[in-house]
Design a protein around this motif. Structure first.
Motif, PDB file in Angstrom:
ATOM      1  N   LYS A 125      12.629   7.756  46.282  1.00 45.44           N
ATOM      2  CA  LYS A 125      13.518   7.999  47.417  1.00 45.44           C
ATOM      3  C   LYS A 125      14.983   8.012  46.988  1.00 45.44           C
ATOM      4  O   LYS A 125      15.434   7.097  46.306  1.00 45.44           O
ATOM      5  N   PRO A 126      15.732   9.019  47.408  1.00 45.79           N
ATOM      6  CA  PRO A 126      17.169   8.991  47.104  1.00 45.79           C
ATOM      7  C   PRO A 126      17.914   8.057  48.047  1.00 45.79           C
ATOM      8  O   PRO A 126      17.503   7.861  49.200  1.00 45.79           O
ATOM      9  N   GLY A 145      20.467   7.005  50.745  1.00 44.10           N
ATOM     10  CA  GLY A 145      20.997   7.762  51.868  1.00 44.10           C
ATOM     11  C   GLY A 145      19.938   8.308  52.799  1.00 44.10           C
ATOM     12  O   GLY A 145      20.251   8.786  53.887  1.00 44.10           O
ATOM     13  N   VAL A 146      18.672   8.226  52.384  1.00 46.95           N
ATOM     14  CA  VAL A 146      17.559   8.674  53.222  1.00 46.95           C
ATOM     15  C   VAL A 146      16.812   7.445  53.743  1.00 46.95           C
ATOM     16  O   VAL A 146      16.447   6.559  52.964  1.00 46.95           O
ATOM     17  N   SER A 147      16.578   7.384  55.049  1.00 53.88           N
ATOM     18  CA  SER A 147      15.875   6.249  55.640  1.00 53.88           C
ATOM     19  C   SER A 147      14.380   6.326  55.351  1.00 53.88           C
ATOM     20  O   SER A 147      13.820   7.408  55.158  1.00 53.88           O
ATOM     21  N   SER A 148      13.737   5.170  55.333  1.00 56.16           N
ATOM     22  CA  SER A 148      12.294   5.127  55.089  1.00 56.16           C
ATOM     23  C   SER A 148      11.511   5.576  56.318  1.00 56.16           C
ATOM     24  O   SER A 148      10.550   6.339  56.213  1.00 56.16           O
ATOM     25  N   ILE A 149      11.906   5.079  57.497  1.00 55.68           N
ATOM     26  CA  ILE A 149      11.178   5.386  58.726  1.00 55.68           C
ATOM     27  C   ILE A 149      12.160   5.769  59.827  1.00 55.68           C
ATOM     28  O   ILE A 149      13.339   5.415  59.763  1.00 55.68           O
ATOM     29  N   PRO A 150      11.692   6.487  60.850  1.00 52.76           N
ATOM     30  CA  PRO A 150      12.579   6.824  61.970  1.00 52.76           C
ATOM     31  C   PRO A 150      13.062   5.565  62.684  1.00 52.76           C
ATOM     32  O   PRO A 150      12.372   4.546  62.740  1.00 52.76           O
ATOM     33  N   GLY A 151      14.254   5.650  63.244  1.00 50.55           N
ATOM     34  CA  GLY A 151      14.827   4.530  63.978  1.00 50.55           C
ATOM     35  C   GLY A 151      16.069   4.972  64.715  1.00 50.55           C
ATOM     36  O   GLY A 151      16.426   6.163  64.706  1.00 50.55           O
ATOM     37  N   THR A 188      19.389   2.219  49.620  1.00 51.06           N
ATOM     38  CA  THR A 188      18.723   1.781  48.392  1.00 51.06           C
ATOM     39  C   THR A 188      17.747   2.866  47.973  1.00 51.06           C
ATOM     40  O   THR A 188      16.892   3.269  48.765  1.00 51.06           O
ATOM     41  N   GLY A 189      17.881   3.345  46.749  1.00 50.54           N
ATOM     42  CA  GLY A 189      16.969   4.381  46.262  1.00 50.54           C
ATOM     43  C   GLY A 189      15.857   3.784  45.422  1.00 50.54           C
ATOM     44  O   GLY A 189      15.849   2.601  45.110  1.00 50.54           O
ATOM     45  N   LEU A 198      24.792  -0.830  44.955  1.00 53.19           N
ATOM     46  CA  LEU A 198      24.155  -0.405  43.709  1.00 53.19           C
ATOM     47  C   LEU A 198      22.853  -1.190  43.541  1.00 53.19           C
ATOM     48  O   LEU A 198      22.789  -2.219  42.870  1.00 53.19           O
ATOM     49  N   LEU A 199      21.831  -0.680  44.194  1.00 56.75           N
ATOM     50  CA  LEU A 199      20.516  -1.318  44.192  1.00 56.75           C
ATOM     51  C   LEU A 199      19.466  -0.213  44.113  1.00 56.75           C
ATOM     52  O   LEU A 199      19.492   0.736  44.894  1.00 56.75           O
ATOM     53  N   HIS A 200      18.547  -0.350  43.161  1.00 57.98           N
ATOM     54  CA  HIS A 200      17.564   0.704  42.913  1.00 57.98           C
ATOM     55  C   HIS A 200      16.202   0.095  42.631  1.00 57.98           C
ATOM     56  O   HIS A 200      16.074  -0.813  41.789  1.00 57.98           O
ATOM     57  N   ALA A 201      15.175   0.557  43.346  1.00 60.59           N
ATOM     58  CA  ALA A 201      13.801   0.097  43.123  1.00 60.59           C
ATOM     59  C   ALA A 201      13.262   0.802  41.891  1.00 60.59           C
ATOM     60  O   ALA A 201      12.767   1.927  41.962  1.00 60.59           O
TER      61      ALA A 201
END
Length: 289
Positions: free
Chosen positions: A92-93, A95-101, A137-138, A259-262
Motif C-alpha cells: 500500500k502506498p 496516502g491511501v486509506s485501508s478501508i472506507p470511512g 503509513t505505507g 515516516l513509518l513503513h510496514a
C-alpha cells in the motif's frame, strides 16, 4: 470455495477438532454445519461428527458470501506482492486509506481489491482485510479473498503469531539500541489521537536501532499487540515522535506524513501449512534520511 487437507495424524480425530487445529473458527464451522457448505472425507459428503482416519483427505466446500453493497468497486491500481487462491499481499502506498470511512472515498484498498476480484471474475466478492495501516503509513497488507481464509487465520491474529515488522524514523537519538515499550493505550473523548493511560489497552512495541544521524534514528519495530497508532503513540511517549507525524508532535518541516513503513509480513498459510514471508522496500520519502 473448496479446500482440501491431508490428515497426517496417527489417531482418528473428529472433523471439528482437526479444523480447529488448523485455525478454523467456531462460527464458520457452524455455518457449514447448518447448510452453508459441506464436509467431505475421501471426496464423499459426511456428517460434521465424522472422524477422519490417518492419511484421509478432508475437503470443505463453502458457498460464497453475499457482497457488501456499501463497498463500491474501484479500479484504481493495486501493487500486488503475492497472490494465490486465498490471499493477496498488497504493498500500500502512503496516502491511501485501508478501508472506507468518513475521511476516505471509494479509492481505498478494500474498494480496489473488490474491483480487482470483479475484474478477475471471482465468485467471492467480499474480501477481508486481515491487517490494516493508517492512511499515511505505507507497506504490506494481508487480504483474505473470502471468509474461509479470514476465519482460518483469525487465531494467528488474535494470538499475535503473525510477524509484522515496520521501519520508522524518529526524532533524536534513542538511548537504547534495543528496547520494549510496554505502555497501555487509550482513546479519549472520541478523538482520533490516542494517549498513554493506566486504564488503556495493553500495548507492547519492540524496537532495534538500525541507523542514527545527528538528529534522527531509524528503527526496526515489531508489534506484539495491534492498537491504533501504537508505534506513533509509543515513540512520542519516549520524547521521540516519528518524523513527519503532525498528530503526535513530529517534525513536519521536510516531510508531510509520518515516516513509518510496514516492511515485513510473515504468517503461516493455514491451507498449505507453509510459513510465508514478504518484504517491502522503503519508499522515496525515507531516502533523505
Amino acid at each position: 470455495m473448496e479446500a482440501t487437507w491431508q490428515y497426517t495424524g496417527t489417531e482418528p480425530v473428529k472433523i471439528k477438532k482437526y479444523l480447529q487445529s488448523l485455525g478454523m473458527g467456531h462460527r464458520l464451522f457452524n455455518d457449514i454445519k447448518k447448510g452453508q457448505g459441506e464436509f467431505l472425507v475421501d471426496h464423499r459428503p459426511v456428517r460434521p461428527t465424522t472422524k477422519i482416519l490417518p492419511n484421509q483427505p478432508l475437503t470443505i466446500r463453502v458457498v460464497p458470501e453475499i457482497p457488501d453493497p456499501t463497498v463500491q468497486v474501484s479500479h484504481d491500481p493495486l501493487k500486488i506482492i503475492h497472490e494465490d487462491a486465498n490471499w493477496l499481499v498488497i504493498d500500500k502506498p502512503a496516502g491511501v486509506s485501508s478501508i472506507p470511512g468518513p475521511t476516505a472515498g471509494n479509492g481505498t484498498i478494500l474498494n480496489r481489491v473488490k474491483g480487482y476480484l470483479v475484474a478477475a471474475g471471482a465468485a467471492d466478492l467480499r474480501p477481508h482485510l486481515i491487517t490494516r495501516l493508517d492512511r499515511f503509513t505505507g507497506g504490506l497488507l494481508l487480504v483474505a479473498k473470502h471468509h474461509v481464509a479470514s476465519s482460518m487465520i483469525s487465531q494467528q491474529v488474535q494470538q499475535h503469531r503473525m510477524l509484522k515488522e515496520y521501519t520508522a524514523v524518529v526524532e533524536g537519538q534513542l538511548e537504547k539500541q534495543h528496547g520494549m515499550i510496554d505502555q497501555p493505550i487509550a482513546r479519549r473523548d472520541g478523538q482520533i489521537q490516542r494517549v498513554i493511560a493506566v486504564d488503556g489497552q495493553p500495548a507492547q512495541t519492540e524496537y532495534w536501532v538500525e541507523e542514527q544521524g545527528e538528529n534522527w534514528t531509524r528503527v526496526r519495530v515489531q508489534l506484539h499487540t495491534g492498537r491504533t497508532h501504537q508505534i506513533r503513540v509509543h515513540f512520542a511517549s519516549l520524547g521521540h515522535p516519528l518524523i513527519g507525524d503532525h498528530l503526535y508532535g513530529g517534525d513536519t518541516s521536510q516531510v508531510d506524513h509520518q515516516l513509518l513503513h510496514a516492511s515485513k509480513l510473515s504468517y503461516k498459510d493455514p491451507f498449505t501449512l507453509e510459513q510465508l514471508t514478504f518484504t517491502s522496500p522503503l519508499p522515496a520519502s525515507f531516502k533523505k534520511y
